[in-house]
Design an enzyme around this catalytic site. Sequence first.
Site, PDB file in Angstrom:
ATOM      1  N   ARG A  19      24.267  16.577 -20.971  1.00  0.00           N
ATOM      2  CA  ARG A  19      25.522  16.794 -20.233  1.00  0.00           C
ATOM      3  C   ARG A  19      26.460  17.599 -21.137  1.00  0.00           C
ATOM      4  O   ARG A  19      26.828  17.141 -22.218  1.00  0.00           O
ATOM      5  CB  ARG A  19      26.158  15.442 -19.838  1.00  0.00           C
ATOM      6  CG  ARG A  19      25.259  14.647 -18.895  1.00  0.00           C
ATOM      7  CD  ARG A  19      26.023  13.607 -18.116  1.00  0.00           C
ATOM      8  NE  ARG A  19      26.834  14.200 -17.078  1.00  0.00           N
ATOM      9  CZ  ARG A  19      27.771  13.526 -16.405  1.00  0.00           C
ATOM     10  NH1 ARG A  19      28.007  12.266 -16.677  1.00  0.00           N
ATOM     11  NH2 ARG A  19      28.479  14.122 -15.456  1.00  0.00           N
TER      12      ARG A  19
ATOM     13  N   ARG B 152      27.318   6.771 -17.687  1.00  0.00           N
ATOM     14  CA  ARG B 152      28.170   7.957 -17.530  1.00  0.00           C
ATOM     15  C   ARG B 152      29.567   7.577 -17.996  1.00  0.00           C
ATOM     16  O   ARG B 152      29.816   6.415 -18.304  1.00  0.00           O
ATOM     17  CB  ARG B 152      28.156   8.535 -16.105  1.00  0.00           C
ATOM     18  CG  ARG B 152      27.948   7.593 -14.964  1.00  0.00           C
ATOM     19  CD  ARG B 152      29.048   6.617 -14.743  1.00  0.00           C
ATOM     20  NE  ARG B 152      30.348   7.258 -14.668  1.00  0.00           N
ATOM     21  CZ  ARG B 152      31.490   6.672 -14.889  1.00  0.00           C
ATOM     22  NH1 ARG B 152      31.527   5.375 -15.213  1.00  0.00           N
ATOM     23  NH2 ARG B 152      32.638   7.309 -14.799  1.00  0.00           N
ATOM     24  N   GLY B 153      30.479   8.559 -18.012  1.00  0.00           N
ATOM     25  CA  GLY B 153      31.803   8.321 -18.585  1.00  0.00           C
ATOM     26  C   GLY B 153      31.750   8.760 -20.045  1.00  0.00           C
ATOM     27  O   GLY B 153      30.811   8.401 -20.769  1.00  0.00           O
ATOM     28  N   ALA B 154      32.751   9.551 -20.452  1.00  0.00           N
ATOM     29  CA  ALA B 154      32.672  10.213 -21.760  1.00  0.00           C
ATOM     30  C   ALA B 154      32.434   9.257 -22.942  1.00  0.00           C
ATOM     31  O   ALA B 154      31.479   9.448 -23.707  1.00  0.00           O
ATOM     32  CB  ALA B 154      33.939  11.051 -21.964  1.00  0.00           C
TER      33      ALA B 154
ATOM     34  N   ASN C 108      38.405  16.813 -16.755  1.00  0.00           N
ATOM     35  CA  ASN C 108      38.039  15.492 -16.217  1.00  0.00           C
ATOM     36  C   ASN C 108      37.326  15.710 -14.885  1.00  0.00           C
ATOM     37  O   ASN C 108      37.144  16.849 -14.421  1.00  0.00           O
ATOM     38  CB  ASN C 108      39.300  14.628 -16.072  1.00  0.00           C
ATOM     39  CG  ASN C 108      38.962  13.172 -15.787  1.00  0.00           C
ATOM     40  OD1 ASN C 108      38.121  12.584 -16.467  1.00  0.00           O
ATOM     41  ND2 ASN C 108      39.575  12.590 -14.776  1.00  0.00           N
ATOM     42  N   LYS C 109      36.938  14.608 -14.267  1.00  0.00           N
ATOM     43  CA  LYS C 109      36.141  14.651 -13.031  1.00  0.00           C
ATOM     44  C   LYS C 109      36.707  15.631 -12.010  1.00  0.00           C
ATOM     45  O   LYS C 109      37.922  15.704 -11.809  1.00  0.00           O
ATOM     46  CB  LYS C 109      36.094  13.237 -12.441  1.00  0.00           C
ATOM     47  CG  LYS C 109      35.310  13.060 -11.157  1.00  0.00           C
ATOM     48  CD  LYS C 109      33.911  13.617 -11.184  1.00  0.00           C
ATOM     49  CE  LYS C 109      33.078  13.104 -12.322  1.00  0.00           C
ATOM     50  NZ  LYS C 109      31.809  13.890 -12.497  1.00  0.00           N
TER      51      LYS C 109
ATOM     52  N   ASP D 148      37.241  13.918 -20.170  1.00  0.00           N
ATOM     53  CA  ASP D 148      35.943  14.208 -20.794  1.00  0.00           C
ATOM     54  C   ASP D 148      36.107  15.107 -22.011  1.00  0.00           C
ATOM     55  O   ASP D 148      35.258  15.137 -22.894  1.00  0.00           O
ATOM     56  CB  ASP D 148      35.008  14.857 -19.776  1.00  0.00           C
ATOM     57  CG  ASP D 148      34.584  13.822 -18.762  1.00  0.00           C
ATOM     58  OD1 ASP D 148      35.368  13.577 -17.822  1.00  0.00           O
ATOM     59  OD2 ASP D 148      33.521  13.213 -18.944  1.00  0.00           O
TER      60      ASP D 148
ATOM     61  N   GLN E  66      32.109   7.654  -7.963  1.00  0.00           N
ATOM     62  CA  GLN E  66      32.411   6.746  -9.078  1.00  0.00           C
ATOM     63  C   GLN E  66      33.637   5.883  -8.757  1.00  0.00           C
ATOM     64  O   GLN E  66      33.774   4.778  -9.281  1.00  0.00           O
ATOM     65  CB  GLN E  66      32.682   7.530 -10.368  1.00  0.00           C
ATOM     66  CG  GLN E  66      31.470   8.221 -10.955  1.00  0.00           C
ATOM     67  CD  GLN E  66      31.356   9.661 -10.480  1.00  0.00           C
ATOM     68  OE1 GLN E  66      31.806  10.009  -9.393  1.00  0.00           O
ATOM     69  NE2 GLN E  66      30.749  10.508 -11.296  1.00  0.00           N
TER      70      GLN E  66
HETATM   71  O1  MRU Z   1      30.361  12.402 -14.289  1.00  0.00           O
HETATM   72  P1  MRU Z   1      30.952  11.186 -14.947  1.00  0.00           P
HETATM   73  O2  MRU Z   1      30.887   9.961 -14.103  1.00  0.00           O
HETATM   74  O3  MRU Z   1      30.384  10.973 -16.342  1.00  0.00           O
HETATM   75  O4  MRU Z   1      32.471  11.573 -15.125  1.00  0.00           O
HETATM   76  C1  MRU Z   1      33.347  10.643 -15.689  1.00  0.00           C
HETATM   77  C2  MRU Z   1      34.737  11.088 -15.733  1.00  0.00           C
HETATM   78  O5  MRU Z   1      35.084  12.201 -15.396  1.00  0.00           O
HETATM   79  C3  MRU Z   1      35.714  10.124 -16.321  1.00  0.00           C
HETATM   80  O6  MRU Z   1      36.934  10.201 -15.687  1.00  0.00           O
HETATM   81  C4  MRU Z   1      35.871  10.495 -17.799  1.00  0.00           C
HETATM   82  O7  MRU Z   1      34.616  10.509 -18.446  1.00  0.00           O
HETATM   83  C5  MRU Z   1      36.757   9.593 -18.496  1.00  0.00           C
HETATM   84  S1  MRU Z   1      35.938   8.080 -18.820  1.00  0.00           S
HETATM   85  C6  MRU Z   1      36.771   7.044 -19.808  1.00  0.00           C
END
Ligand code: MRU
Length: 351
Positions: free
Chosen positions: A95, A52-54, A251-252, A241, A200
């Site tokens: 996603r 996970r993470g963009a 973002n999250k 994201d 996370q």
């Molecule tokens: O749902 P996730 O864990 O994929 O969400 C991740 C985030 O929101 C991060 O903050 C975002 O992807 C930036 S990662 C460098």
Amino acid sequence: MKMKIHSSLRTVEWKDNAVVMIDQTKLPNELVFVKYTNFNEVADAIRNLVVRGAPAIGVSGAFGLALAALQSKATTKDDLLVDLEQAKKILFETRPTAINLAWGLERIMKTARNGNTVSEIKDAVINEAKKMADEDIEINMRMGKHGSQLFHDNDTVMTHCNAGALATVAYGTALGVIRATKESGKKIKVIATETRPVMQGSRLTAFELKHDGIDVSLIPDTAVGYSMANGLVSKVIVGADRILRTGHVYNKIGTYQVALMARQHHIPFYVAAPLSTFDMKSIPKDVVIEQRKASEVTGVAGKKTAPDDINVINPAFDMTPPELITGIITEAGVAKPPFEESIKKLFESKL
Ligand code: MRU
């Protein structure tokens, strides 16, 4: 449990015609690597937050398409492109919010379209995906250098979710800036939010910072206001994201609340993200916010914490408007308000 992560360790990588990734659903209790040779398994891994993470899902999508190319039985370029388009659709639908996934898939499709023979295309897409993984680390380190100039000795920086090594191939975006600040000789402390519902912040950010010897304190999401009101926070930095050309940052879930609270307390709020996270075409009403399953909210670690059949709203991301953002740190430099102009300049500097 004791485990050592080497600095050369990658969240996701290509090894012997397979994709190897850290299973992030098992952290921080176990460091488990999973290996996939089928693109459908990579799609499941993205959907289920194994990765996970963009930026990490952008590279994973690219590796997934490289696997699809290897799996294809096509004997002509046209048939191979049809197989790749089908795989792309499956990977893309895992996603919807992080634009890096679409970016990674499109970059591989472009490579495939430019190839001539089936075997040439298969080699080219694997090489392109590996190149994207290497570039991700370089980009994060450049972003870190730009960002570190905004952080001072003895700063305490709040971060939300995980925008670290585990959200990228390595080093991280927001946490990459924190790493670079420390590497430049400044003392820096971090306050990490837990980041309900999937944690996370506590499972990943607290884990990777502690592992690297960076001073980190964990707070419940509900203590953001307390921490700011009591002078515990000098700056905020988060990842993203998707960022629109106007500076709207997705973002999250919870990022918007942190940004509002930072504004109330006159605390600078920074975003760190590579140029591959920018969506220069969409406007806010086009962006799909992923809605995740209710069980993430109705329980913690498999234990039920809510009544049966309760209605749940579980958006995975929110939007922070540009007026709450002090600066957006990228590998090409830092964009400051007014963002429409400064973001455009960053892209022009890359041409
Ligand atoms: O749902 P996730 O864990 O994929 O969400 C991740 C985030 O929101 C991060 O903050 C975002 O992807 C930036 S990662 C460098």
